[in-house]
Write a protein that holds these residues in place. Structure first.
Motif, short mmCIF file in Angstrom:
data_model
loop_
_atom_site.label_atom_id
_atom_site.label_comp_id
_atom_site.label_asym_id
_atom_site.label_seq_id
_atom_site.Cartn_x
_atom_site.Cartn_y
_atom_site.Cartn_z
N MET A 148 0.66 -1.11 0.22
CA MET A 148 0.18 0.09 -0.13
C MET A 148 0.26 1.31 0.07
N THR A 149 0.40 1.40 -0.91
CA THR A 149 1.03 3.59 -0.82
C THR A 149 1.32 4.27 0.26
N GLU A 150 1.36 4.69 0.88
CA GLU A 150 1.69 6.33 1.81
C GLU A 150 1.65 7.62 1.24
N PHE A 151 0.86 8.30 1.17
CA PHE A 151 0.03 9.62 1.28
C PHE A 151 0.16 10.43 1.52
N ALA A 152 -0.27 11.50 2.68
CA ALA A 152 -0.39 12.73 2.93
C ALA A 152 -2.17 12.51 2.13
N ARG A 153 -2.81 12.55 3.56
CA ARG A 153 -4.40 13.53 2.85
C ARG A 153 -4.36 14.96 3.83
N PRO A 154 -5.29 15.37 2.62
CA PRO A 154 -5.63 16.57 2.89
C PRO A 154 -6.67 17.47 4.04
N ARG A 155 -5.85 18.09 4.50
CA ARG A 155 -6.31 18.31 5.53
C ARG A 155 -7.79 19.57 5.74
N ALA A 156 -8.82 19.05 5.51
CA ALA A 156 -10.24 19.68 5.41
C ALA A 156 -9.96 21.21 6.39
N ILE A 157 -10.33 21.93 5.46
CA ILE A 157 -10.30 23.62 6.34
C ILE A 157 -11.19 24.81 6.10
N GLY A 158 -12.85 23.36 5.65
CA GLY A 158 -13.07 25.46 5.57
C GLY A 158 -14.45 25.08 4.24
N PHE A 159 -15.62 25.88 4.30
CA PHE A 159 -16.33 25.32 3.26
C PHE A 159 -16.28 26.83 1.75
N ASN A 160 -16.39 26.93 0.46
CA ASN A 160 -16.32 27.96 -0.27
C ASN A 160 -17.17 28.16 -0.43
N HIS A 161 -18.68 26.50 -0.30
CA HIS A 161 -20.33 27.04 -0.61
C HIS A 161 -20.46 26.31 -0.06
N ILE A 162 -21.94 26.41 -0.53
CA ILE A 162 -23.23 24.96 -0.43
C ILE A 162 -24.33 25.51 -1.86
N ALA A 163 -24.14 24.64 -1.63
CA ALA A 163 -25.53 24.40 -2.74
C ALA A 163 -26.84 24.40 -2.41
N LEU A 164 -27.86 24.43 -2.95
CA LEU A 164 -28.99 24.13 -2.84
C LEU A 164 -30.15 24.22 -3.99
N GLU A 165 -30.33 22.51 -3.38
CA GLU A 165 -31.27 22.37 -4.81
C GLU A 165 -33.31 23.69 -3.85
N VAL A 166 -33.06 24.06 -5.26
CA VAL A 166 -34.74 24.60 -5.41
C VAL A 166 -35.80 24.42 -6.60
N GLY A 167 -36.16 25.31 -5.88
CA GLY A 167 -37.56 25.16 -7.66
C GLY A 167 -37.18 26.13 -8.76
N GLU A 168 -37.45 27.47 -9.42
CA GLU A 168 -37.32 28.23 -9.77
C GLU A 168 -36.09 29.51 -9.45
N ILE A 169 -35.23 29.65 -10.39
CA ILE A 169 -34.35 30.41 -9.15
C ILE A 169 -35.52 31.96 -9.04
N GLU A 170 -35.59 32.48 -9.87
CA GLU A 170 -36.54 33.59 -8.76
C GLU A 170 -37.11 33.45 -8.04
N GLU A 171 -38.07 32.39 -8.37
CA GLU A 171 -38.46 31.94 -6.50
C GLU A 171 -37.81 31.94 -5.72
N ALA A 172 -37.03 31.24 -5.57
CA ALA A 172 -35.91 31.29 -4.66
C ALA A 172 -35.63 32.53 -4.17
N LEU A 173 -34.56 33.41 -5.28
CA LEU A 173 -34.50 34.64 -4.80
C LEU A 173 -34.94 35.58 -3.92
N ALA A 174 -36.43 35.54 -4.21
CA ALA A 174 -37.56 36.57 -4.28
C ALA A 174 -37.63 35.69 -2.45
N PHE A 175 -37.75 34.56 -1.94
CA PHE A 175 -38.24 33.65 -0.86
C PHE A 175 -37.06 34.11 0.14
N TYR A 176 -35.86 34.01 -0.36
CA TYR A 176 -34.65 34.15 0.64
C TYR A 176 -34.65 35.59 0.92
N GLY A 177 -34.65 36.62 -0.57
CA GLY A 177 -35.28 38.51 0.30
C GLY A 177 -36.01 38.92 1.22
#
Length: 152
Positions: A1-30
């Motif tokens: 088995m080959t040894e390798f350094a695992r990357p360290r998780a350090i944060g989030f760049n973004h979260i993706a949410l699936e919604v209905g229509e984009i304009e409807e979602a923007l109105a809701f969150y707005g």
């Protein structure tokens, strides 16, 4: 088995949410939050969070989330509670300020003052939020990790 350094998780760049229509979602969150768009297409919208973002993606088809959720950090948790109430959005029973959007995404509202999550000073400046600080509990948690913050 080959040894390798695992990357360290350090944060989030973004979260993706699936919604209905984009304009409807923007109105809701707005109705709930003040935000700026980073960009938008017919099938996606990007809500700017300074050095992070939320991606809204058209096409949610799965059932509503139960335990699966994410914590959205806000500058004023009580203002968020009032906005939810004013918009007629039901808060989920429990010890936290959780709600579901119309597409079933579960979101927990968390006050910036009460979490270990910390925006860098330059990001706070760019977001015009330099007045934000941490409460004593959050400061203690950060200090215990060697990440002490100054007085708020």
């Amino acid at each position: 088995m080959t040894e390798f350094a695992r990357p360290r998780a350090i944060g989030f760049n973004h979260i993706a949410l699936e919604v209905g229509e984009i304009e409807e979602a923007l109105a809701f969150y707005g109705r709930l939050f003040s935000f700026e768009l980073r960009g938008k297409t017919d099938t996606m919208a990007f809500i700017d969070l300074g050095d992070q973002f939320i991606a809204l993606q058209k096409g949610r088809r799965q059932a509503a989330d139960d335990g699966r959720h994410f914590g959205l950090v806000v500058d004023d948790k009580e203002a968020a509670r009032k906005a939810l109430d004013a918009a007629g959005v039901a808060v989920i029973d429990g010890p936290f300020l959780d709600f579901r959007d119309p597409w079933g995404n579960r979101i927990e509202i968390v006050g910036y003052d009460n979490v270990q999550f910390t925006k860098a000073p330059n990001v706070l400046r760019g977001m015009r939020l330099t007045h934000l600080g941490k409460n004593e509990h959050a400061k203690k948690e950060l200090a215990e990790k060697g990440m002490a913050v100054g007085p708020s």
